[in-house]
Scaffold this motif. Structure first.
Motif, PDB file in Angstrom:
ATOM      1  N   LYS A   2      14.417  20.318  39.244  1.00  0.00           N
ATOM      2  CA  LYS A   2      15.634  20.096  38.473  1.00  0.00           C
ATOM      3  C   LYS A   2      16.567  19.148  39.216  1.00  0.00           C
ATOM      4  O   LYS A   2      16.683  19.214  40.431  1.00  0.00           O
ATOM      5  N   ARG A   3      17.225  18.274  38.459  1.00  0.00           N
ATOM      6  CA  ARG A   3      18.151  17.323  39.059  1.00  0.00           C
ATOM      7  C   ARG A   3      19.427  18.027  39.511  1.00  0.00           C
ATOM      8  O   ARG A   3      19.879  18.980  38.878  1.00  0.00           O
ATOM      9  N   ARG A   4      19.987  17.535  40.613  1.00  0.00           N
ATOM     10  CA  ARG A   4      21.278  18.015  41.108  1.00  0.00           C
ATOM     11  C   ARG A   4      22.205  16.819  41.202  1.00  0.00           C
ATOM     12  O   ARG A   4      21.815  15.771  41.707  1.00  0.00           O
ATOM     13  N   VAL A   5      23.422  16.978  40.699  1.00  0.00           N
ATOM     14  CA  VAL A   5      24.407  15.910  40.744  1.00  0.00           C
ATOM     15  C   VAL A   5      25.727  16.458  41.260  1.00  0.00           C
ATOM     16  O   VAL A   5      25.976  17.670  41.211  1.00  0.00           O
ATOM     17  N   THR A   6      26.566  15.558  41.776  1.00  0.00           N
ATOM     18  CA  THR A   6      27.878  15.929  42.278  1.00  0.00           C
ATOM     19  C   THR A   6      28.930  15.136  41.515  1.00  0.00           C
ATOM     20  O   THR A   6      28.762  13.937  41.294  1.00  0.00           O
ATOM     21  N   GLY A   7      30.004  15.812  41.104  1.00  0.00           N
ATOM     22  CA  GLY A   7      31.058  15.139  40.360  1.00  0.00           C
ATOM     23  C   GLY A   7      32.384  15.861  40.488  1.00  0.00           C
ATOM     24  O   GLY A   7      32.497  16.893  41.156  1.00  0.00           O
ATOM     25  N   ARG A   8      33.392  15.292  39.828  1.00  0.00           N
ATOM     26  CA  ARG A   8      34.754  15.826  39.884  1.00  0.00           C
ATOM     27  C   ARG A   8      35.100  16.515  38.562  1.00  0.00           C
ATOM     28  O   ARG A   8      34.813  15.977  37.490  1.00  0.00           O
ATOM     29  N   VAL A   9      35.718  17.692  38.639  1.00  0.00           N
ATOM     30  CA  VAL A   9      36.123  18.435  37.450  1.00  0.00           C
ATOM     31  C   VAL A   9      37.326  17.733  36.819  1.00  0.00           C
ATOM     32  O   VAL A   9      38.338  17.506  37.484  1.00  0.00           O
ATOM     33  N   THR A  10      37.192  17.370  35.534  1.00  0.00           N
ATOM     34  CA  THR A  10      38.289  16.710  34.829  1.00  0.00           C
ATOM     35  C   THR A  10      38.960  17.627  33.813  1.00  0.00           C
ATOM     36  O   THR A  10      40.026  17.304  33.319  1.00  0.00           O
ATOM     37  N   SER A  11      38.351  18.760  33.493  1.00  0.00           N
ATOM     38  CA  SER A  11      38.974  19.727  32.594  1.00  0.00           C
ATOM     39  C   SER A  11      38.375  21.106  32.846  1.00  0.00           C
ATOM     40  O   SER A  11      37.169  21.247  33.010  1.00  0.00           O
ATOM     41  N   ASP A  12      39.255  22.110  32.882  1.00  0.00           N
ATOM     42  CA  ASP A  12      38.795  23.503  33.028  1.00  0.00           C
ATOM     43  C   ASP A  12      39.492  24.401  32.018  1.00  0.00           C
ATOM     44  O   ASP A  12      39.641  25.595  32.231  1.00  0.00           O
ATOM     45  N   LYS A  13      39.900  23.852  30.881  1.00  0.00           N
ATOM     46  CA  LYS A  13      40.666  24.594  29.890  1.00  0.00           C
ATOM     47  C   LYS A  13      39.809  25.508  29.015  1.00  0.00           C
ATOM     48  O   LYS A  13      40.321  26.390  28.360  1.00  0.00           O
ATOM     49  N   MET A  14      38.486  25.293  29.018  1.00  0.00           N
ATOM     50  CA  MET A  14      37.606  26.116  28.191  1.00  0.00           C
ATOM     51  C   MET A  14      37.151  27.350  28.954  1.00  0.00           C
ATOM     52  O   MET A  14      37.212  27.386  30.175  1.00  0.00           O
ATOM     53  N   GLN A  15      36.714  28.364  28.225  1.00  0.00           N
ATOM     54  CA  GLN A  15      36.224  29.585  28.860  1.00  0.00           C
ATOM     55  C   GLN A  15      34.782  29.367  29.311  1.00  0.00           C
ATOM     56  O   GLN A  15      33.920  29.021  28.505  1.00  0.00           O
ATOM     57  N   LYS A  16      34.530  29.577  30.602  1.00  0.00           N
ATOM     58  CA  LYS A  16      33.200  29.471  31.203  1.00  0.00           C
ATOM     59  C   LYS A  16      32.577  28.089  31.064  1.00  0.00           C
ATOM     60  O   LYS A  16      31.370  27.937  31.142  1.00  0.00           O
ATOM     61  N   THR A  17      33.385  27.069  30.843  1.00  0.00           N
ATOM     62  CA  THR A  17      32.891  25.702  30.708  1.00  0.00           C
ATOM     63  C   THR A  17      33.820  24.757  31.452  1.00  0.00           C
ATOM     64  O   THR A  17      35.036  24.901  31.396  1.00  0.00           O
ATOM     65  N   ILE A  18      33.234  23.795  32.159  1.00  0.00           N
ATOM     66  CA  ILE A  18      34.025  22.766  32.822  1.00  0.00           C
ATOM     67  C   ILE A  18      33.505  21.396  32.389  1.00  0.00           C
ATOM     68  O   ILE A  18      32.328  21.249  32.040  1.00  0.00           O
ATOM     69  N   ARG A  19      34.401  20.427  32.400  1.00  0.00           N
ATOM     70  CA  ARG A  19      34.044  19.040  32.096  1.00  0.00           C
ATOM     71  C   ARG A  19      34.021  18.294  33.415  1.00  0.00           C
ATOM     72  O   ARG A  19      35.000  18.298  34.160  1.00  0.00           O
ATOM     73  N   VAL A  20      32.877  17.658  33.725  1.00  0.00           N
ATOM     74  CA  VAL A  20      32.682  17.022  35.024  1.00  0.00           C
ATOM     75  C   VAL A  20      32.406  15.530  34.830  1.00  0.00           C
ATOM     76  O   VAL A  20      31.607  15.147  33.971  1.00  0.00           O
ATOM     77  N   SER A  21      33.067  14.708  35.639  1.00  0.00           N
ATOM     78  CA  SER A  21      32.874  13.270  35.621  1.00  0.00           C
ATOM     79  C   SER A  21      32.021  12.887  36.825  1.00  0.00           C
ATOM     80  O   SER A  21      32.379  13.177  37.964  1.00  0.00           O
ATOM     81  N   ILE A  22      30.897  12.211  36.575  1.00  0.00           N
ATOM     82  CA  ILE A  22      29.963  11.827  37.632  1.00  0.00           C
ATOM     83  C   ILE A  22      30.000  10.299  37.773  1.00  0.00           C
ATOM     84  O   ILE A  22      29.582   9.585  36.855  1.00  0.00           O
TER      85      ILE A  22
END
Length: 81
Positions: A2-22
């Motif tokens: 499985k691929r692994r990537v690293t990024g910055r969280v741009t939104s955490d307003k959802m429940q159990k979901t984050i938006r990440v910018s890579i």
């Protein structure tokens, strides 16, 4: 594998979901210069541990919803609060 990537969280307003910018660098076909681009993806964060501007590591997973295809592995570093 499985691929692994690293990024910055741009939104955490959802429940159990984050938006990440890579971020990634792409070479322009015409000028030959490198351009900064970013891929945005939604990731599953079961414990809601990632916060805005944190650097996180994600791993590919089965489809969890219409847009979620990644899971949070760990928070690499905390962002400025």
């Amino acid at each position: 594998m499985k691929r692994r990537v690293t990024g910055r969280v741009t939104s955490d307003k959802m429940q159990k979901t984050i938006r990440v910018s890579i971020p990634r660098r792409v070479k322009d076909n015409v000028t030959g210069k490198f351009i900064n681009r970013e891929t945005v993806c939604l990731a599953h964060d079961e414990k809601d541990e990632a916060k805005l501007t944190d650097i996180v590591e994600l791993v590919e997973s089965r489809p969890l919803s219409k847009l979620k295809r990644w899971e949070l592995v760990r928070v690499v570093s905390r962002g400025a609060q």
